[in-house]
Write a protein that holds these residues in place. Structure first.
Motif, PDB file in Angstrom:
ATOM      1  N   MET A  18      -5.129   9.248   4.247  1.00 27.73           N
ATOM      2  CA  MET A  18      -5.571   7.947   3.737  1.00 27.73           C
ATOM      3  C   MET A  18      -5.992   8.067   2.279  1.00 27.73           C
ATOM      4  N   THR A  19      -6.753   9.110   1.987  1.00 27.27           N
ATOM      5  CA  THR A  19      -7.245   9.318   0.621  1.00 27.27           C
ATOM      6  C   THR A  19      -6.091   9.617  -0.328  1.00 27.27           C
ATOM      7  N   LEU A  20      -5.183  10.483   0.123  1.00 26.52           N
ATOM      8  CA  LEU A  20      -4.051  10.834  -0.728  1.00 26.52           C
ATOM      9  C   LEU A  20      -3.148   9.617  -0.946  1.00 26.52           C
ATOM     10  N   GLY A  21      -2.931   8.843   0.110  1.00 28.44           N
ATOM     11  CA  GLY A  21      -2.104   7.652  -0.019  1.00 28.44           C
ATOM     12  C   GLY A  21      -2.694   6.644  -0.982  1.00 28.44           C
ATOM     13  N   ALA A  22      -4.015   6.491  -0.942  1.00 29.30           N
ATOM     14  CA  ALA A  22      -4.679   5.548  -1.845  1.00 29.30           C
ATOM     15  C   ALA A  22      -4.535   5.987  -3.297  1.00 29.30           C
ATOM     16  N   ASN A  23      -4.475   7.301  -3.544  1.00 37.46           N
ATOM     17  CA  ASN A  23      -4.388   7.823  -4.906  1.00 37.46           C
ATOM     18  C   ASN A  23      -2.953   7.969  -5.412  1.00 37.46           C
ATOM     19  N   TRP A  24      -2.008   8.299  -4.522  1.00 37.43           N
ATOM     20  CA  TRP A  24      -0.661   8.641  -4.972  1.00 37.43           C
ATOM     21  C   TRP A  24       0.414   7.655  -4.521  1.00 37.43           C
ATOM     22  N   SER A  25       0.058   6.578  -3.868  1.00 38.37           N
ATOM     23  CA  SER A  25       1.091   5.675  -3.349  1.00 38.37           C
ATOM     24  C   SER A  25       1.988   5.127  -4.453  1.00 38.37           C
ATOM     25  N   SER A  26       1.446   4.953  -5.659  1.00 41.78           N
ATOM     26  CA  SER A  26       2.260   4.431  -6.764  1.00 41.78           C
ATOM     27  C   SER A  26       3.250   5.480  -7.279  1.00 41.78           C
ATOM     28  N   CYS A  27       3.042   6.743  -6.913  1.00 46.75           N
ATOM     29  CA  CYS A  27       3.919   7.824  -7.371  1.00 46.75           C
ATOM     30  C   CYS A  27       4.987   8.167  -6.343  1.00 46.75           C
ATOM     31  N   LEU A  86      -1.331   7.479   6.431  1.00 46.91           N
ATOM     32  CA  LEU A  86      -0.448   6.872   5.438  1.00 46.91           C
ATOM     33  C   LEU A  86      -0.173   5.408   5.753  1.00 46.91           C
ATOM     34  N   TYR A  87      -0.003   5.100   7.017  1.00 50.31           N
ATOM     35  CA  TYR A  87       0.322   3.726   7.410  1.00 50.31           C
ATOM     36  C   TYR A  87      -0.770   2.754   6.985  1.00 50.31           C
ATOM     37  N   HIS A  88      -2.010   3.199   7.038  1.00 49.80           N
ATOM     38  CA  HIS A  88      -3.125   2.309   6.717  1.00 49.80           C
ATOM     39  C   HIS A  88      -3.504   2.317   5.235  1.00 49.80           C
ATOM     40  N   ALA A  89      -3.158   3.357   4.509  1.00 53.84           N
ATOM     41  CA  ALA A  89      -3.526   3.421   3.091  1.00 53.84           C
ATOM     42  C   ALA A  89      -2.354   3.174   2.161  1.00 53.84           C
ATOM     43  N   ALA A  90      -1.138   3.526   2.589  1.00 51.22           N
ATOM     44  CA  ALA A  90       0.047   3.384   1.738  1.00 51.22           C
ATOM     45  C   ALA A  90       1.232   2.950   2.600  1.00 51.22           C
ATOM     46  N   PRO A  91       1.204   1.737   3.117  1.00 47.27           N
ATOM     47  CA  PRO A  91       2.233   1.309   4.073  1.00 47.27           C
ATOM     48  C   PRO A  91       3.646   1.269   3.503  1.00 47.27           C
TER      49      PRO A  91
END
Length: 572
Positions: free
Chosen positions: A209-218, A252-257
């Motif tokens: 979740m934390t990684l997805g929130a930080n890197w989803s744009s990458c 990942l589903y909840h932080a970077a869907p």
């Protein structure tokens, strides 16, 4: 394919064994047709005025000139530039590759990618950015990279985002390149009892979740693991890999869907075995958006491997799930020391791209951008001095000619010098990829606008309209190819049709994850391929953790179906 957790993959910039003169700027060895050449070298020369000889891949020689000394460097200059193709520049006895190719026209095709493992290379931030821009210029819009969980969260209480991994990932969107990231391992604290796979599932879920929130744009996508049924999975059966994969999916589903999840970077073994079967039964395909696998076999074997994956998907109700080939290449056993070996590998890579496009893969990543050695095996599109090898020219020719095309069928040639002739159609016309025995001619039964070689150079046609076949792979460009000349019932056509089926619906992951813990002391042996081997009549305790990854209470009904004795004398 990479066999250790962290290794130095390339040598210092410009290093070439036995070379006294080295490129000042290797990027200058990637240019476009007609552009004036100005190549600089540094180091000590064998004589005061070193000589340089330029030779095209076709064998044409451009003479020998003396390099000009300038401020402690030596300069090779050719004001008229060169036509498209691959060249070898021999300077004071050392050889350097030179790629002359046009920039990719229009938007690159997402199909083509390279496994660059930039985050594991000894390169600077600016060097990586320049490399990404160069790939983008030539039409490569997807890159595979790798990271270690422990580098972000070595201590369970602390996240460290000011590091090389984080800085590198910020470069991908800036360069316009989409990133497929690969999850390598877990920190020691996350798997206190098992090798490799995480056991602390709540922590794993929060990490993603934390990684997805930080890197989803990458990210465009992330792979669950890398070659889990190989050494990276510590030879454990698939039931030990799946709990961590489900926790990853949930986070990942909840932080970077929008980020897609790939399962699971498999090796090139057939998916009909126990590992894939167990993984599917444990929900692998319900917790993924695509399946990824690797192969280092010849191009024709990719047809069989893709068919086996399609059969496995169909057997598990996922017929239309996309397939991505996230490592593909051929091994150089002699470090590319001979021209024959380099030519063989370049041709094989070109055919792997052609077959991968034909069988309907969603994406293909060639291994690897920089040179990498594994024992006596050598990979890499670039030499240690970071100038291009012939294989890179062949790959980029595939990108240019097969980008935004679809497979139409095989051309019936009746020519014994042609091993295969696959036809692809797109908005820019038709491309026929001829796999040849090298030599002879071919008279196309339709008008051809242009003929190109393995390296992208133009091949002049004969006066009688026939086409020379000097390379192992030759490209014919035409406005159209009459359908009556094509065999459209090939295995590739059937696989491409299966790839066109609708992808399975994406379902929300369950917050409940079961984690079986067999008593490994009571098991005589286990393996990723064979599962668990247990002595007859031996009760085998199996601890079963039930994790709730959500913040709310969940109701669950648990049933057990086994022929084993769960406790002495009881099997139910």
């Amino acid at each position: 394919m990479i066999r250790s957790t962290f290794i130095v993959l390339i040598l210092a910039a410009g290093f070439q064994l036995g070379a006294a003169l080295l490129p000042v700027d290797p990027n200058a060895f990637f240019t476009v047709p007609g552009k004036p050449l100005r190549l600089k070298f540094k180091g000590s020369a064998g004589n005061a005025a070193p000589q340089a000889g330029l030779t095209a891949f076709s064998g044409q020689k451009y003479g020998t000139v003396r390099l000009v000394p300038l401020g402690g460097e030596f300069v090779f200059e050719r004001k008229e530039g060169l036509p498209a193709g691959y060249y070898t520049l021999t300077v004071d006895g050392a050889k350097f590759g030179l790629l002359v190719q046009e920039a990719y026209p229009g938007e690159p095709d997402f199909f083509f990618g390279i496994d660059c493992f930039f985050s594991w290379n000894e390169i600077t931030h600016s060097e990586m950015y320049e490399a990404l821009k160069l790939l983008r210029r030539y039409g490569v819009a997807a890159v595979r990279d790798r990271f270690e969980w422990s580098a972000i969260q070595k201590d369970p209480r602390v996240y460290l985002f000011r590091n090389r991994y984080d800085e590198n990932r910020r470069l991908y969107p800036r360069a316009g390149v989409r990133l497929l990231d690969v999850h390598h391992g877990a920190p020691d604290w996350a798997h206190p009892n098992l090798p490799r796979f995480p056991e602390q599932l709540q922590a794993a879920s929060v990490f993603w979740m934390t990684l997805g929130a930080n890197w989803s744009s990458c990210w465009n996508a992330v792979e669950t693991w890398n070659e889990p049924e190989g050494g990276f999975g510590a030879n454990l059966p698939a039931d030990q890999m799946m709990p961590g994969a489900k926790a990853m999916r949930y986070g990942l589903y909840h932080a970077a869907p929008a980020v897609k999840l790939g399962a699971a970077g498999f090796t090139s073994i057939a998916p009909s075995g126990n590992y894939h079967r167990t993984a599917a039964k444990n929900g692998l395909l319900d917790n993924a958006d695509f399946v990824s696998f690797h192969t280092y076999g010849d191009a024709e074997s990719l047809i069989t491997l893709t068919r086996q994956y399609r059969e496995w998907l169909a057997a598990n109700g996922k017929s239309g799930m996309p397939l991505r080939l996230t490592e593909v290449s051929r091994v150089a056993w002699d470090n590319f020391r001979t021209g024959e070996e380099s030519l063989k590998i370049a041709a094989e890579l070109a055919m792997q791209a052609a077959v991968g496009r034909a069988v309907g893969l969603e994406q293909l990543y060639f291994f690897a951008y920089y040179e990498l050695k594994e024992g006596n095996k050598t990979f890499g599109f670039l030499a240690p001095d970071r100038t291009p090898r012939l294989s890179f020219a062949a790959f980029l020719q595939s990108v240019r000619r097969l980008g935004h095309t679809r497979y139409a069928g095989k051309l019936r040639t009746g020519n014994r010098m042609i091993r295969s002739a696959r036809v692809y159609t797109g908005d820019r016309g038709c491309v026929t990829v001829l796999e040849t025995a090298g030599g002879g001619t071919f008279a196309p039964p339709y008008p051809v606008c242009r003929v190109e070689g393995l390296d992208g150079r133009v091949i002049a046609g004969n006066a009688d309209g026939s086409v020379p076949l000097p390379d192992p792979v030759v490209y014919l460009l035409s406005d159209t190819v009459p359908e009556e000349l094509l065999d459209t019932g090939t295995p590739e056509n059937r696989l491409a049709a299966l790839a066109g089926l609708p992808a399975p619906d994406r379902t929300p992951p369950s917050p409940l994850v079961l984690f079986p813990h067999p008593d490994f002391q009571a098991i005589s042996r286990y393996s990723s391929a064979g599962g668990y081997t247990i002595a007859a009549g031996t009760p085998v305790p199996v601890g079963l953790d039930i994790w709730n990854l959500s913040a709310e209470a969940q109701e669950a009904e648990l049933s057990v179906d086994t022929g084993l004795m769960l406790v002495a004398g009881e099997a139910a």
